[in-house]
Design an enzyme around this catalytic site. Structure first.
Site, mmCIF file in Angstrom:
data_model
loop_
_atom_site.group_PDB
_atom_site.id
_atom_site.type_symbol
_atom_site.label_atom_id
_atom_site.label_comp_id
_atom_site.label_asym_id
_atom_site.label_seq_id
_atom_site.Cartn_x
_atom_site.Cartn_y
_atom_site.Cartn_z
ATOM 1 N N SER A 136 9.505 26.166 49.732
ATOM 2 C CA SER A 136 9.262 25.427 48.507
ATOM 3 C C SER A 136 10.125 25.889 47.324
ATOM 4 O O SER A 136 10.244 25.155 46.341
ATOM 5 C CB SER A 136 7.791 25.566 48.122
ATOM 6 O OG SER A 136 7.492 26.899 47.770
ATOM 7 N N SER A 180 8.606 30.346 51.904
ATOM 8 C CA SER A 180 9.168 29.600 50.769
ATOM 9 C C SER A 180 10.243 30.316 49.960
ATOM 10 O O SER A 180 10.898 29.701 49.122
ATOM 11 C CB SER A 180 8.050 29.171 49.818
ATOM 12 O OG SER A 180 7.364 28.071 50.352
ATOM 13 N N LYS A 219 10.958 30.175 38.967
ATOM 14 C CA LYS A 219 10.305 29.080 39.694
ATOM 15 C C LYS A 219 9.190 28.533 38.814
ATOM 16 O O LYS A 219 8.461 29.303 38.166
ATOM 17 C CB LYS A 219 9.759 29.607 41.023
ATOM 18 C CG LYS A 219 9.163 28.521 41.929
ATOM 19 C CD LYS A 219 8.762 29.093 43.293
ATOM 20 C CE LYS A 219 8.193 28.016 44.202
ATOM 21 N NZ LYS A 219 7.835 28.539 45.537
#
Lengths: 95, 482, 484
Positions: free
Chosen positions: C151, C175, C76
């Site tokens: 997210s 997330s 990420k």
């Protein structure tokens, strides 16, 4: 609680965010809606409940006082928008 | 109207750690810009603070030295504001639950009385970097080497009533942090600085007046001047029927005036909240016990001991114990001088202090070490040199010409104590001064003491000051007897 | 090969069926082929990945390989990676080359894992749809008109489409779990403090936690074995002993007591989702678990409390983006205030600005007690609710998300509705507990996740239950059409 435009401007300044004039009323509505959601907290009585800032009740672990870092100015300043003679630059601050 | 001054001080003492409060970067002063600012100090995305153990121990030492309450739990908070020398946009400080709460310390006033000043709290925080407004054209340069340097902010109660009291308090705090070896106290480098809150009220009124805050005053002298000039300014306004505005003011030592720093005032809302990156610090009772047992002798205790042990006056003890290094110097000197305390005190407070002042040196930089001074005093005591010759020896030591013994030797300053040699000098002087001899011998006994001075002077002159004055005196008295 | 799990790839590398270089090339090709449509990567590290693959092959040849050596894993873009752009999905950091590695990255590098690319995400992890990214929305491979969740949407989409066999994510209010649910993969949010936050760009420090996003629970266990553990650079990191997360995967779950919070199966839940989740729980009962209804009475308050605490922390955490030392700087600032306001105004997107402003507001003079302190008290109540419930049951089960993947742009202008969709995930962050989302079935061909919440540091147990579930079911094996 609803936030009027002047309050939005006040908070935006506190957070140093420029906001387009025409967007202020949208922010005012959206932020007021969010605060409306947030205020549903008031439905519960929290008298006598202590606030918690961390999920686990741990206490600090301390670091020994030793110098472990070396100079990496050159590498760090590659990301800097503007530098001179090793200093970061900003528009002149008038005191 | 008669006005009463109310003063409270916020002192920032830089803690003498090797590394920063939340990072492993060095704290050394004077490095090239931004060479001692690591990722954590710069607030790079993703970095996290880890608290330096030494910082906690140092704060606790201070707390115990001023008899303060130490809360079991202490927490760090973020003070949020934007400024280019504040890298994260917040300063990690303490708000609720500071590491040291209520304490107090005694100050000596000029009239010799003692006053207790309350310390509201002392909390830990990180220092900001430095903004340089000159040398970068229309830009300000930011050096973050100082960012993250540990500070202990010591907040007093509004207990001081004059600039002099404020200075006495500040000197006392300075002395304590130096005794504890938690701060180098260097005011020029900003390791010890002070903000003063000043307000006036009609004498007898309990309620405080509106205060102003004088920022960043970096010498004892300036604190006194800044406060006094601010007192005058406030009284002028109040007597004209005006009102004091609560604001931050900056003292300008060149103009000897304070001026408003309105730019720093606007809409400060620091939004303090517990720093979620740091956990509460738990202070165990055992740790407090251990630190307490290891505390060094503090100025007040040392002063009392000097009075008792060395039979010094209250004043001399006060002067000698104000600075730990001075007190250490004195004790070493006395030891070398085989217990000559009074003479050591006189020399240190007298010639040594005068010379240090003249050359703008600290006691730690004295070219005459405690051992050297003690060695010289020993020679006064054993009659090798007189007090007068000692001044010559001291000056030579100050100029780096060696220790007392070698100077006495090389300059031939040893007192003449050989009775035969002194007798010869006495005989010559008596033979050459028939008029004075007659005058002496015809004078009543209570006047003779004064007249003998002439002969002593002549003999000392002939001996270049080296004849033992006591022996000369005795011999003269003997020989001048009719 | 690209349909393989980490465990299978590990075996293939171990038995020399394939080299890391070949494997990495294969995944790089898929990334290049599909990233144009899915937009799951902000940066594809072609050169670096191949270099790392070559040294992984050497490491393996020298007999120094650990189970994941040579396997590509996507990161990420919230994790700082030395020498690689680390944008956090924001224009603010579009030009930011991280000068250091996050602890998670350091551990992955040490294990010889190949960093194939940095995945797209909601800007500064603020969002539940991945539409707030400066780099554009990520598409859900199950239906490219829908969002992947957020997210960690880029990571979820990449793993679901098998552009990377696994990825890292971070979870502040769901997330990891919500996009895992929406994309049909497995996502574990560990106990707060289990995985170091050092070098993970902070959104809300007391809630953020990194974790694995994988095809299976077994893979999540393999990744946890690499990334979990105490870190002296993170003061909130736990000094708790670290498990071998693969050791208990196959343990029987006979006698396991599962709590079903009645608040999780109430009105807010789509009935189709409820059916899938209930079927999943039945499956666990078949494996020997018993269920009982429990109460988490303050569940509804978790959303308002979360939307005070998270913005408050984020408003302060994001103050460092002031364009002085790094980050976007506006053109020709006329003075310092202009520099700050315009750089931040231009560098941050709308959702981030909303949250910063809410955060600044709830901490400001006069409002702190009514908002921030009140929320932290509710947080205490929520934590107590869980602790009370976990006295009677071993784990808590329920849905991960209130629905399946929603259409792109459906909720982007309605932040409050978006926030309400976090109902089943945020309370776990407020309490700091570990939780896992596992694929449990489909509604209209869109995946649905089952969430399991455990007590502190019981990741091993969650992985064990999830693994047994996956041994008995096939939902996790489904691959979206066009990516098989």
């Amino acid at each position: 609680m609803s936030l009027d435009k002047s309050e939005v401007q006040k908070i935006a300044w506190l957070a140093r965010l420029s906001i387009d004039e025409q967007d202020i009323s949208t922010y005012s509505d959206e932020l007021s809606n969010i605060l409306g959601l947030v205020e549903t907290m008031n439905s519960v009585d929290t008298d006598g409940i202590s606030p918690i800032a961390h999920p686990l009740d741990l206490t600090a672990r301390l670091r020994a006082d030793a110098v472990t870092e070396v100079n990496q100015r050159e590498q760090f300043q590659k990301n800097a928008p503007l530098t001179d003679n090793g200093c970061y630059l900003v528009p002149k601050v008038i005191e | 109207m008669e006005w009463e001054t109310v003063i409270g001080l916020e002192i920032h003492a830089q803690l003498a750690t090797k590394s920063k409060i939340f990072s492993g970067a060095a704290t050394a002063y004077g490095a090239e810009p931004n060479t001692q600012a690591c990722a954590v100090d710069l607030g790079l995305p993703g970095v996290l603070p880890v608290l330096n153990e030494q910082v906690v121990l140092m704060a606790l030492k201070f707390g115990l030295a001023i008899d303060a309450e130490i809360p079991e739990r202490s927490i760090f908070a973020r003070k949020n504001y934007f400024y280019p020398d504040l890298p994260k946009g917040y300063q990690i400080s303490q708000f609720e639950l500071p590491i040291v709460s209520r304490g107090n310390l005694d100050i000596q006033l000029e009239d010799g009385t003692t006053k207790t000043v309350g310390v509201t709290r002392a909390h830990l925080e990180e220092d900001a970097g430095k903004s340089m407004h000159e040398g970068f054209g229309d830009q300000t340069g930011i050096d973050l080497n100082r960012a993250g340097t540990p500070l202990l902010e010591i907040v007093s109660e509004p207990d001081m009533r004059s600039a002099k009291e404020a200075v006495a308090y500040m000197k006392k705090v300075h002395s304590i942090v130096r005794y504890l070896e938690i701060c180098d106290g260097n005011m020029q480098e900003g390791s010890f600085r002070c903000d003063a809150n000043v307000s006036m009220r009609p004498r007898g009124q309990e309620e405080f007046g509106t205060r102003t805050e004088l920022k960043n005053i970096n010498s004892f002298r300036f604190v006194e001047q800044a406060i006094n000039i601010e007192i005058e300014r406030q009284i002028d306004i109040l007597e004209d029927g005006g009102k004091i505005i609560q604001e931050t003011r900056l003292y300008d030592p060149n103009k000897n005036e304070t001026r408003s720093m309105r730019s720093k005032e606007e809409a400060n809302d620091y939004r303090y909240f517990p720093d979620p990156d740091l956990l509460p610090v738990q202070i165990e009772a055992d740790l407090i016990k251990k630190i307490r047992s290891e505390l060094p002798e503090l100025p007040n205790a040392k002063k009392k001991r000097f009075i008792d042990q060395f039979k010094l006056s209250d004043y001399d003890s006060g002067v000698l114990t104000a600075q730990k290094e001075m007190a250490d110097y004195f004790e070493t000197c006395v030891k070398t001088a085989k217990g000559e305390a009074k003479l050591s005190a006189n020399w240190i407070a007298g010639d040594l202090s005068a010379s240090l002042n003249k050359d703008n040196k600290d006691i730690t930089e004295s070219p005459v070490s405690a051992e050297m001074l003690g060695g010289m005093i020993r020679r006064i005591k054993d009659d090798t040199i007189s007090g007068k010759i000692a001044k010559q020896v001291f000056e030579a030591m100050w100029n780096g010409e060696g220790d007392a013994d070698s100077i006495i030797e090389s300059k031939g300053l040893k007192q003449v104590t050989d009775t035969g040699a002194i007798e010869k000098l006495v005989d010559v002087v008596i033979a050459n001064s028939p008029d004075q001899v007659a005058q002496y011998q015809s004078a009543p006994e209570d006047k003779q003491g004064k007249l003998i001075g002439y002969f002593i002077g002549q003999i000392m002159k002939q001996s270049q000051g080296k004849a033992n004055p006591k022996q000369v005196n005795e011999l003269l008295k003997e020989k001048l007897k009719a | 090969m690209h349909q393989s799990t980490l465990a299978q790839l590990s075996t293939a590398l171990e038995s020399n069926q394939i080299s890391s270089e070949e494997l990495t090339t294969l995944y790089l090709d898929r990334c290049k082929q599909f990233n144009g449509s899915l937009n799951c990567f902000i940066t594809i590290n072609e050169e670096l990945a191949l270099d790392q693959a070559k040294s992984a092959d050497q490491q393996r040849a020298a007999g120094n390989a650990s189970p994941l050596t040579g396997i590509p894993i996507a990161q990420k873009d919230i994790f700082c990676t030395n020498g690689i752009k680390t944008s956090c999905g924001s224009k603010m950091l579009d030009n930011f080359i991280a000068p250091y590695d996050a602890t998670v990255i350091e551990k992955m590098n040490a294990a010889g894992i190949v960093n194939i690319g940095k995945t797209n995400m909601d800007e500064f992890a603020m969002g539940s749809s991945n539409e707030t990214s400066f780099y554009g929305a990520v598409k859900n491979p199950w239906d490219q008109d829908t969002v992947p969740g957020g997210s960690s949407g880029g990571s979820a989409s990449a793993v679901a489409a098998r552009l990377s066999p696994a990825a890292t994510g971070t979870d502040t209010g769901g997330s990891i779990r919500q996009p895992a649910s929406l994309c049909g993969i497995t996502g574990l949010k560990p106990t707060y403090g289990r995985v170091s936050r050092y070098g993970m760009i902070a959104f809300a420090s007391s809630l953020d936690q990194g974790g694995p996003m994988t095809q299976t629970a077994e893979d999540a266990a393999l990744m946890m074995n690499v990334i979990a553990g105490f870190d002296e650079r993170d003061s909130t990191s736990a000094e708790h002993p670290v498990d071998d997360y693969t050791a208990r995967l196959n343990d029987s779950i006979e006698g396991l007591k599962i709590g079903l919070p009645k608040e999780y199966f109430g009105e807010g839940l789509d009935s189709n989702i409820a059916k899938i989740v209930e079927a999943g729980i039945k499956e666990l009962e078949k494996l020997g678990a018993t269920c009982k209804e429990i109460e988490l009475p303050n569940t509804e308050l978790s959303i308002p409390a979360y939307y005070v605490v998270a913005p408050a922390e984020c408003s302060s955490n994001l103050s460092r983006f002031d364009s002085v030392r790094f980050g976007h700087r506006c053109e020709n600032p006329k003075d310092l205030s202009d520099l700050y306001c315009r750089s931040r105004g231009e560098g941050f997107g709308k959702e981030v600005k909303r949250r910063i402003m809410i955060g600044a507001y709830v901490l400001s003079a006069g409002y702190y007690d009514a908002y921030y302190l009140k929320a932290q008290k509710i947080r205490h109540l929520i934590r107590d609710d869980f602790q009370n419930a976990l006295k009677d049951v071993d784990v808590i089960a329920g849905p991960t998300a209130t629905g399946t993947a929603f259409k792109l742009n459906e909720m982007i202008d309605d932040p409050v509705s978006m926030y309400l969709s976090d109902l089943y995930t945020v309370s776990v962050n407020l309490a700091g507990l570990p939780a896992i989302s596992v694929p449990a079935g489909f509604v209209n061909n869109l995946p649905v996740g089952l969430q399991l919440i455990g007590n502190y540091f019981e990741e091993s147990r969650l992985l064990n239950i999830a693994h047994r579930f996956q041994q008995a079911t096939d939902h996790h094996k489904a691959i979206p059409e066009g990516f098989e």
